[in-house]
Design an enzyme around this catalytic site. Structure first.
Site, PDB file in Angstrom:
ATOM      1  N   TYR A  56       0.849  -1.185   0.000  1.00  0.00           N
ATOM      2  CA  TYR A  56       0.000   0.000   0.000  1.00  0.00           C
ATOM      3  C   TYR A  56       0.890   1.242   0.000  1.00  0.00           C
ATOM      4  O   TYR A  56       1.510   1.589   1.010  1.00  0.00           O
ATOM      5  CB  TYR A  56      -0.914   0.021   1.224  1.00  0.00           C
ATOM      6  CG  TYR A  56      -1.950  -1.081   1.278  1.00  0.00           C
ATOM      7  CD1 TYR A  56      -2.206  -1.899   0.176  1.00  0.00           C
ATOM      8  CD2 TYR A  56      -2.681  -1.310   2.441  1.00  0.00           C
ATOM      9  CE1 TYR A  56      -3.156  -2.906   0.231  1.00  0.00           C
ATOM     10  CE2 TYR A  56      -3.643  -2.308   2.498  1.00  0.00           C
ATOM     11  CZ  TYR A  56      -3.866  -3.112   1.405  1.00  0.00           C
ATOM     12  OH  TYR A  56      -4.811  -4.105   1.463  1.00  0.00           O
ATOM     13  N   ARG A 204     -16.469  -0.767  -2.868  1.00  0.00           N
ATOM     14  CA  ARG A 204     -15.650   0.261  -3.524  1.00  0.00           C
ATOM     15  C   ARG A 204     -16.339   1.619  -3.514  1.00  0.00           C
ATOM     16  O   ARG A 204     -16.193   2.416  -4.436  1.00  0.00           O
ATOM     17  CB  ARG A 204     -15.337  -0.135  -4.974  1.00  0.00           C
ATOM     18  CG  ARG A 204     -14.838  -1.550  -5.170  1.00  0.00           C
ATOM     19  CD  ARG A 204     -13.420  -1.728  -4.692  1.00  0.00           C
ATOM     20  NE  ARG A 204     -12.957  -3.101  -4.904  1.00  0.00           N
ATOM     21  CZ  ARG A 204     -11.732  -3.518  -4.606  1.00  0.00           C
ATOM     22  NH1 ARG A 204     -10.852  -2.683  -4.092  1.00  0.00           N
ATOM     23  NH2 ARG A 204     -11.372  -4.772  -4.811  1.00  0.00           N
TER      24      ARG A 204
END
Length: 327
Positions: A56, A204
């Site tokens: 990430y 999402r």
């Protein structure tokens, strides 16, 4: 916040966890102070399980998390991951050498001496999961990790891994937007006493307070390559999503709260892992853990968003290479 176990007889954590991928701008510009404030407020809500990964932001999410952990390590159940590379010629590497390097790097960036739950982020197709489990168990025996997790694996991979050693959790994308785990992973986890960590339970962002506008996605927004947001598919998906949002508000909930409550209704072994850097959004997510849906409400949700309703696959060709197929 209700608590659930990370695997049979595992550590108890809040039923809703915090994912940190958004901290580094995956879905748009990120703000450091906003992220740190979100983590602090999450602990006050009872959200005490924080999930990150070495890729990430190429370690930047872990580094930001380390700032918070300096004063709060004893209150946080910490998870991270390894196994994905940024090498297009070898996107997944489960070799003992790479996993060791990844773990040591995560420990250094996080500023900790152990990680409570350590996941194989993606399974390298040609490497037996039994070999990977042996590597993870060595890390555990050394005291550098606590429990072992797997991410985006097929039920048969989980079963083979369990023949070698304990697996506490499996991460799979699971929501009213993506229900593939119901074809085997959900059941295998339940049968074997493994927690199912449902990531992207808010789809999402499609179950947010406002529908996303794909036309406004920035160049680095992960959703750019997801077919469900394409010009062809999104208008069709938006129709049903608006209907669900209206139903949620009729019940007195936000769409996100109801979506989280639905995920948690799938079984006592299921935990929700939304990613957010917004305290406001996480408050709505956390409320889902306080709701028990009736059979009638579950039936109504199924009518609005029946299994398989979404137009388009969840991932495009590039992102589809990592998750294991099993149906």
């Amino acid at each position: 916040m209700q608590t659930r176990e990370l695997g049979r007889n595992g550590r108890k954590v809040g039923a809703v966890a915090l994912g940190t991928m958004n901290f580094i701008g995956t879905y748009g510009a990120a703000d450091r102070d906003e992220s740190l404030n979100c983590m602090a407020e999450c602990l006050e809500m009872g959200v005490n399980h924080f999930d990150t990964a070495n890729i990430y932001g190429m370690g930047r999410a872990e580094e930001l998390l380390s700032t918070f952990l300096r004063d709060h390590r004893d209150r946080v159940v910490l998870a991270s991951k390894c196994g994905i590379t940024r090498n297009p010629e070898r996107p997944f590497d489960n070799s003992p050498e790479h996993m060791r390097e990844s773990l040591e790097g995560s420990l250094r960036r996080l500023g900790v001496d152990h990680i409570d739950l350590y996941y194989l982020h993606r399974h390298e197709p040609d490497r037996p999961i039994e070999e990977v489990m042996q590597t993870l168990m060595r890390f555990r025996d050394e005291g550098k990790i606590g429990a072992i997790g797997l991410s985006e694996v097929a039920p048969h991979t989980l079963e083979r891994a369990l023949a070698v050693g304990p697996v506490a959790a499996v991460q799979s994308e699971y929501s009213l937007w993506t229900r593939q785990p119901e074809l085997g992973v959900l059941q295998s986890c339940r049968r074997n006493g493994v927690a199912l960590m449902a990531f992207s339970p808010v789809g999402r962002g499609v179950f947010g307070a406002r529908l996303p506008d794909p036309a406004g996605f920035g160049p680095n927004d992960l959703r750019q390559g997801m077919p469900r947001f394409s010009d062809e598919n999104w208008p069709r998906n938006a129709i049903r999503l608006r209907e669900f949002a209206a139903y949620a508000r009729d019940l007195g909930h936000s769409p996100a709260t109801l979506a989280i409550a639905w995920v948690l209704s799938r079984g006592p072994h299921v935990l929700a892992l939304p990613g957010s850097r917004s305290s406001e959004h996480m408050r709505e997510n956390a409320k889902g853990a306080a709701i028990t849906l009736s059979d009638a409400q579950l039936d109504e949700i199924e009518t609005i968003l029946p299994v398989g309703w979404a137009h388009g696959p969840r991932y495009g060709a590039a992102m589809s290479k990592g998750p294991e197929a099993y149906c």
